[in-house]
Design a protein around this motif. Sequence first.
Motif, mmCIF file in Angstrom:
data_model
loop_
_atom_site.group_PDB
_atom_site.id
_atom_site.type_symbol
_atom_site.label_atom_id
_atom_site.label_comp_id
_atom_site.label_asym_id
_atom_site.label_seq_id
_atom_site.Cartn_x
_atom_site.Cartn_y
_atom_site.Cartn_z
ATOM 1 N N CYS A 157 0.852 -1.193 0.000
ATOM 2 C CA CYS A 157 0.000 0.000 0.000
ATOM 3 C C CYS A 157 0.884 1.237 0.000
ATOM 4 O O CYS A 157 1.873 1.301 0.734
ATOM 5 C CB CYS A 157 -0.904 -0.012 1.235
ATOM 6 N N ASP A 158 0.505 2.231 -0.820
ATOM 7 C CA ASP A 158 1.255 3.483 -0.902
ATOM 8 C C ASP A 158 0.614 4.607 -0.100
ATOM 9 O O ASP A 158 1.114 5.730 -0.086
ATOM 10 C CB ASP A 158 1.383 3.925 -2.366
ATOM 11 N N ASN A 159 -0.515 4.326 0.563
ATOM 12 C CA ASN A 159 -1.169 5.340 1.387
ATOM 13 C C ASN A 159 -0.559 5.345 2.782
ATOM 14 O O ASN A 159 0.026 4.363 3.219
ATOM 15 C CB ASN A 159 -2.670 5.054 1.482
ATOM 16 N N CYS A 161 -2.375 6.113 5.852
ATOM 17 C CA CYS A 161 -3.535 6.421 6.699
ATOM 18 C C CYS A 161 -3.100 6.507 8.166
ATOM 19 O O CYS A 161 -2.165 5.841 8.598
ATOM 20 C CB CYS A 161 -4.614 5.349 6.524
ATOM 21 N N GLU A 173 3.109 -0.726 -3.162
ATOM 22 C CA GLU A 173 2.131 -1.399 -4.021
ATOM 23 C C GLU A 173 2.792 -1.997 -5.263
ATOM 24 O O GLU A 173 3.633 -1.358 -5.887
ATOM 25 C CB GLU A 173 1.055 -0.414 -4.478
ATOM 26 N N ASN A 202 -4.923 -2.544 -0.983
ATOM 27 C CA ASN A 202 -5.640 -1.407 -1.558
ATOM 28 C C ASN A 202 -6.106 -1.851 -2.938
ATOM 29 O O ASN A 202 -5.616 -1.389 -3.960
ATOM 30 C CB ASN A 202 -4.711 -0.196 -1.634
ATOM 31 N N SER A 205 -6.605 0.022 -6.331
ATOM 32 C CA SER A 205 -5.500 0.758 -6.955
ATOM 33 C C SER A 205 -4.696 -0.162 -7.874
ATOM 34 O O SER A 205 -3.629 0.217 -8.364
ATOM 35 C CB SER A 205 -4.575 1.373 -5.898
ATOM 36 N N HIS A 235 -9.911 1.376 -1.360
ATOM 37 C CA HIS A 235 -9.675 2.660 -0.696
ATOM 38 C C HIS A 235 -10.596 3.703 -1.335
ATOM 39 O O HIS A 235 -10.732 3.749 -2.557
ATOM 40 C CB HIS A 235 -8.214 3.081 -0.854
ATOM 41 N N GLN A 237 -10.307 6.814 -2.088
ATOM 42 C CA GLN A 237 -9.749 7.739 -3.091
ATOM 43 C C GLN A 237 -9.517 7.069 -4.444
ATOM 44 O O GLN A 237 -9.342 7.752 -5.452
ATOM 45 C CB GLN A 237 -8.456 8.354 -2.571
ATOM 46 N N ASP A 238 -9.517 5.736 -4.465
ATOM 47 C CA ASP A 238 -9.252 5.023 -5.721
ATOM 48 C C ASP A 238 -10.512 4.426 -6.351
ATOM 49 O O ASP A 238 -10.428 3.745 -7.374
ATOM 50 C CB ASP A 238 -8.224 3.907 -5.488
ATOM 51 N N ALA A 263 -9.473 4.775 7.118
ATOM 52 C CA ALA A 263 -8.785 5.574 6.120
ATOM 53 C C ALA A 263 -9.002 7.064 6.362
ATOM 54 O O ALA A 263 -10.087 7.489 6.719
ATOM 55 C CB ALA A 263 -9.289 5.195 4.713
#
Length: 267
Positions: A157-159, A161, A173, A202, A205, A235, A237-238, A263
């Motif tokens: 995961c690149d988020n 949170c 990711e 995620n 994404s 997620h 946002q995606d 999130a």
Amino acid sequence: MGKLFIQSYGCAMNFSDSEIVASILKKEGYSLTNNYEESDLILLNTCSIREKAEETIRKRLKNFNNIKKRKPSLIIGVLGCMAERLKEKLLNEERIVDIVAGPDSYRDLPNLVNNVKNKEEKSVNTILSLEETYENIEPVRINTNGITAFISIMRGCDNMCSFCVVPFTRGRERSRSIDSIVDEVKKAVDEGFVEITLLGQNVNSYKYEKHTFDYLLKEVADISGVKRLRYTSPHPQDMTDDVLHVMAHYNNICNSVHFPLQAGANR
């Protein structure tokens, strides 16, 4: 070579990873057992999302003390997110543990086990990868109700949170190829599974070459024999309109979106 007992904690991805681990060690000659007292190798695939999850694993390790005393050759390993978070520190805190392996180190398990066996030394591999997706490993379906097959499509995961440790325990990711995912789904259908759950930290994404998650969802939904299709965890946002259009078009995609409530920002 011996009997393997593997127990999984936490998210669906951990249960899916245990099926990959079982496949890797089966090729080394290990057979699965549900009875840890008769096993030669015990592996706990761990979760690190909540403190209570780690406490549960530590209590479970204490249960193995007596069997280790009776059977000194027994090898005990801790895999997954807790292993990645604590690394070598876990060996000092839990003296009973022989092997510590992070989520991207499962291909190295045969070497880690052999190090303990032959050199009588504890083994650690918690190196995170930018490429590892285990896409060419055929999982052994051990965590199943006979209906649902978990298919991992991407990892990491690149988020960042606020309350989530996943980027630090699962890495960046990266996505599997479309062909490898479709092939695994078709094999699962051939084995009698009617429900497919696509997995990722995620999941929406997902991106492989020019293809995004909506394309993959369509490709899997089109496979004959897939009666129900789910995915987790997306997620917010995606999430795209394209994904929603695919969901609306296919009757075999379940009308369900599993959003993680943690999130977002502190506020």
